[in-house]
Structures are given as structure tokens and as C-alpha cells.
Scaffold this motif. Structure first.
Motif, PDB file in Angstrom:
ATOM      1  N   GLY A  74       0.817  -1.202   0.000  1.00  0.00           N
ATOM      2  CA  GLY A  74       0.000   0.000   0.000  1.00  0.00           C
ATOM      3  C   GLY A  74       0.851   1.252   0.000  1.00  0.00           C
ATOM      4  O   GLY A  74       1.717   1.420  -0.853  1.00  0.00           O
ATOM      5  N   ASP A  75       0.624   2.125   0.983  1.00  0.00           N
ATOM      6  CA  ASP A  75       1.363   3.393   1.058  1.00  0.00           C
ATOM      7  C   ASP A  75       2.612   3.297   1.933  1.00  0.00           C
ATOM      8  O   ASP A  75       3.174   4.308   2.336  1.00  0.00           O
ATOM      9  N   GLN A  76       3.058   2.074   2.212  1.00  0.00           N
ATOM     10  CA  GLN A  76       4.227   1.884   3.073  1.00  0.00           C
ATOM     11  C   GLN A  76       5.255   0.990   2.404  1.00  0.00           C
ATOM     12  O   GLN A  76       4.920   0.174   1.548  1.00  0.00           O
ATOM     13  N   CYS A  77       6.489   1.138   2.845  1.00  0.00           N
ATOM     14  CA  CYS A  77       7.519   0.194   2.430  1.00  0.00           C
ATOM     15  C   CYS A  77       8.556   0.070   3.538  1.00  0.00           C
ATOM     16  O   CYS A  77       8.674   0.937   4.409  1.00  0.00           O
ATOM     17  N   PHE A  78       9.281  -1.018   3.494  1.00  0.00           N
ATOM     18  CA  PHE A  78      10.386  -1.246   4.403  1.00  0.00           C
ATOM     19  C   PHE A  78      11.607  -1.557   3.552  1.00  0.00           C
ATOM     20  O   PHE A  78      11.556  -2.437   2.691  1.00  0.00           O
ATOM     21  N   LEU A  79      12.676  -0.797   3.775  1.00  0.00           N
ATOM     22  CA  LEU A  79      13.922  -0.987   3.044  1.00  0.00           C
ATOM     23  C   LEU A  79      14.960  -1.591   3.970  1.00  0.00           C
ATOM     24  O   LEU A  79      15.067  -1.179   5.130  1.00  0.00           O
ATOM     25  N   THR A  80      15.744  -2.530   3.474  1.00  0.00           N
ATOM     26  CA  THR A  80      16.938  -2.963   4.194  1.00  0.00           C
ATOM     27  C   THR A  80      18.134  -2.368   3.481  1.00  0.00           C
ATOM     28  O   THR A  80      18.146  -2.263   2.249  1.00  0.00           O
ATOM     29  N   TRP A  81      19.133  -1.935   4.263  1.00  0.00           N
ATOM     30  CA  TRP A  81      20.248  -1.213   3.675  1.00  0.00           C
ATOM     31  C   TRP A  81      21.523  -1.400   4.490  1.00  0.00           C
ATOM     32  O   TRP A  81      21.489  -1.824   5.644  1.00  0.00           O
ATOM     33  N   ASP A  82      22.622  -1.079   3.840  1.00  0.00           N
ATOM     34  CA  ASP A  82      23.918  -0.895   4.499  1.00  0.00           C
ATOM     35  C   ASP A  82      24.266   0.573   4.361  1.00  0.00           C
ATOM     36  O   ASP A  82      24.056   1.171   3.297  1.00  0.00           O
ATOM     37  N   PHE A  83      24.774   1.139   5.428  1.00  0.00           N
ATOM     38  CA  PHE A  83      25.262   2.517   5.426  1.00  0.00           C
ATOM     39  C   PHE A  83      26.767   2.431   5.590  1.00  0.00           C
ATOM     40  O   PHE A  83      27.252   1.900   6.583  1.00  0.00           O
ATOM     41  N   LEU A  84      27.500   2.908   4.586  1.00  0.00           N
ATOM     42  CA  LEU A  84      28.956   2.836   4.596  1.00  0.00           C
ATOM     43  C   LEU A  84      29.528   4.232   4.784  1.00  0.00           C
ATOM     44  O   LEU A  84      29.011   5.194   4.204  1.00  0.00           O
TER      45      LEU A  84
END
Length: 144
Positions: A74-84
Motif C-alpha cells: 500500500g502506502d508503506q515500504c520497508f527498506l533494508t540497507w547498508d550505510f557505509l
């Protein structure tokens, strides 16, 4: 990372290519009264969000995000990430913080909620030159 949803792809592209010059353009991606929260910040409004990202570029050397996954509903999302990044004040190798972001979009496709989830103790404090040794010792003691 290529997302099916154009709102998500737009924000992923922003995060993965973000430069200091882009900070003043965040109003094109965030709603005027958007909220941003992470382990160190809880701010509302585009100027305050710009301040968080500007501080990131002032405090860290070569910060960048690599987004791995996007789960959209819907109007949401979940992102997985690496921050370098590398610490600005200390000589350091590239550091990696692993985390995720919950984003909610408004009717115009702008981010109205951005909440980052990551473990500050494990992902950051343990990597600091002086504090890191203490944090690792405390972790060992807690697990003993």
C-alpha cells in the motif's frame, strides 16, 4: 536495487546517490511536515530533516547507502540497507551499519514518515576507538 513501485524507486535512487548538494532538494521527496526518527534524531519538517542529512555529511567521510531490499504494501515500504562511511575525526577503514527504514508515503507520493531501525550499540558504538573497547567488554560480560 530496482523497485517495482515508482515512489520507492525514486527514494531508493535518492538514498543511493545522495550528495551534500542533494540535501537542499529533500523537499522534492519528503512532505512538508514529514517526520524522521532514528536512534539519535526525532525531527519533523523538511528543514529539520535536511539538518539531519547535512550533519551526516559534515560528521562523516564519504557516507553512502546501499539498499538491498524493498518490501512494499500500500502506502508503506520497508527498506533494508547498508550505510557505509569513514569517521571524519579518526583514521578508520570503511565502516558498515546494517539497518532498515520504514517509509510511509502520502497521497502525492512524498515520504511523510521515515523511521530508521539499527542497533547503535553494535553498529556504531563498538566501532569508536575509545568507546568500542568498553562496549565490547560490556557485551562479553552481559553474555557470560
Amino acid at each position: 536495487m530496482k523497485a517495482q513501485d515508482p515512489r520507492v524507486q525514486r527514494i531508493v535512487t535518492l538514498f543511493e546517490t545522495l550528495t551534500p548538494a542533494d540535501v537542499k532538494r529533500l523537499g522534492h521527496f519528503y512532505a512538508a511536515n514529514a517526520r524522521f526518527k532514528d536512534p539519535f534524531n526525532d525531527v519533523q519538517g523538511v528543514p529539520a530533516i535536511e539538518g539531519v542529512f547535512a550533519h551526516m555529511f559534515e560528521s562523516l567521510h564519504e557516507p553512502r547507502f546501499v539498499v538491498h531490499e524493498a518490501i512494499v504494501q500500500g502506502d508503506q515500504c520497508f527498506l533494508t540497507w547498508d550505510f557505509l562511511f569513514r569517521f571524519q575525526r579518526y583514521r578508520s577503514d570503511v565502516q558498515t551499519v546494517r539497518g532498515g527504514s520504514h517509509l510511509r508515503f502520502d497521497a502525492e507520493g512524498l515520504v511523510c514518515l521515515h523511521r530508521d531501525y539499527w542497533d547503535a550499540a553494535e553498529e556504531l558504538y563498538e566501532k569508536l576507538p575509545l568507546l568500542g573497547g568498553l562496549m565490547r567488554w560490556l557485551k562479553r560480560r552481559a553474555n557470560a
